[in-house]
Design an enzyme around this catalytic site. Structure first.
Site, PDB file in Angstrom:
ATOM      1  N   ARG A 234      37.958  34.612  41.205  1.00  0.00           N
ATOM      2  CA  ARG A 234      38.744  34.896  42.403  1.00  0.00           C
ATOM      3  C   ARG A 234      40.024  34.090  42.319  1.00  0.00           C
ATOM      4  NH1 ARG A 234      36.037  38.634  42.769  1.00  0.00           N
ATOM      5  NH2 ARG A 234      34.738  39.408  44.501  1.00  0.00           N
ATOM      6  N   GLU A 263      46.595  38.617  46.288  1.00  0.00           N
ATOM      7  CA  GLU A 263      46.712  39.949  45.700  1.00  0.00           C
ATOM      8  C   GLU A 263      46.630  41.036  46.779  1.00  0.00           C
ATOM      9  OE1 GLU A 263      42.294  40.923  44.112  1.00  0.00           O
ATOM     10  OE2 GLU A 263      43.296  39.284  43.044  1.00  0.00           O
ATOM     11  N   HIS A 281      43.427  43.100  38.941  1.00  0.00           N
ATOM     12  CA  HIS A 281      42.045  42.978  39.419  1.00  0.00           C
ATOM     13  C   HIS A 281      41.223  44.199  38.985  1.00  0.00           C
ATOM     14  CE1 HIS A 281      39.349  41.087  42.753  1.00  0.00           C
ATOM     15  NE2 HIS A 281      38.637  41.500  41.705  1.00  0.00           N
TER      16      HIS A 281
END
Length: 315
Positions: A234, A263, A281
């Protein structure tokens, strides 16, 4: 009238197949398709027994206040930082996620990102596309075979990354909350010592308050100018400002990042650097993995409404 007995609030779109299958089994309201979602929630929120969501769609106290009859939140994804677990428990709402099914594809991407940053694959691609090759050979890069790999978080994904590293004859050590006696790799109780030892430091630990900015400026300094950071965990786990400074100043050799603090917004300073690989991601984003995750969402819903139990509960 729709005769399906269970009404589900869906606040995040799944794949077209996942959306279709969910609607085939349950009476579903897709909140993002409504012109006035808040009015819909005020008028009809009490009808919903379950909520289906996915990463980055928050389930907080404000949303839960509209849903007094809610019994279950089912999320597609391993992480559940977007769900207020404390509020769910206070309201006797169960939560399920989809662990396990993303393990192998995340490990694939982690190792691919490690190769990409060490061998400068993105830069080398641009070197060819920009017709630089006829003028000069590409500069030498860093080998991976036989190097030292440190893994932060030896859960399912960390262990899968370690297994891949054995194919490259890498020495492997890991840092965890505690040692794992079921796996052969060496436990390093000090994260700083692991960083100092490693040529590559791969972050695969869960997010949340316990790991917030775990990879700090001091850890990056310990990693050193000839070593590389890979983050598939993360964005919160890495101190992004410290990482930018370390990359700018050559404190570390480079980084490959699939996740970021805010993000999908990525700091301009990172975008401008050529010693970092930036990915949107996508570690768990394969067709096969999304299908498996959505199947597990449906399995949790079926199990809960038939037996009162979950297949993969968030404890």
């Amino acid at each position: 009238m729709n005769s399906k007995p269970v009404e589900i609030l869906q606040i995040a779109s799944l794949t077209p197949q996942g959306n279709r299958q969910l609607a085939e089994e349950y009476k579903v309201l897709r909140l993002w398709e409504q012109n006035d979602p808040e009015t819909i929630l005020r008028q009809h929120g009490a009808r919903f027994s379950a909520l289906v969501t996915a990463a980055r769609k928050k389930v907080d106290t404000s949303l839960l206040s509209f849903l007094p009859g809610l019994q279950l939140v089912a999320t597609r994804g391993v992480g559940y930082e977007h769900i207020d677990i404390g509020a769910a428990r206070r309201n006797n709402i169960l939560v399920s996620n989809t662990p396990g099914v993303v393990t192998e594809c995340v490990a694939d991407l982690a190792f691919g990102a490690l190769i990409a940053v060490a061998r400068e694959l993105i830069k080398a691609d641009g070197f060819v596309r920009n017709a630089c090759w006829p003028q000069q050979p590409y500069p030498l890069t860093t080998s991976i075979f036989g190097k030292k790999l440190g893994i932060v978080g030896l859960g399912r994904i960390g262990a899968a990354i370690a297994r891949r590293a054995t194919g490259f004859s890498m020495a492997i050590r890991y840092h965890n909350r505690s040692a794992r006696t079921d796996l052969p790799w060496r436990y390093e109780p000090s994260l700083a010592d692991l960083a100092e030892w490693a040529d590559f430091l791969v972050v695969a630990t869960p997010g949340g308050a316990e790991t917030d900015k775990l990879i700090s400026a001091s850890i990056l300094t310990a990693l050193g100018p000839n070593s590389y950071l890979v983050n598939v965990a993360r964005g919160s786990v890495v101190d992004e400002s410290a990482l930018i400074k370390a990359l700018q100043q050559g404190t570390i050799g480079g980084a490959a990042l699939d996740v970021f603090e805010k993000e999908p917004l990525v700091p301009k300073q990172l975008v401008e650097l050529d010693n970092v690989v930036l990915l949107p991601h996508i570690a768990g984003s394969t067709r096969e993995t999304f299908r498996a995750m959505e199947d597990l969402v449906l399995e949790n819903l079926r199990s809960f409404f038939h037996t009162g139990r979950l297949v993969t509960p968030v404890e």
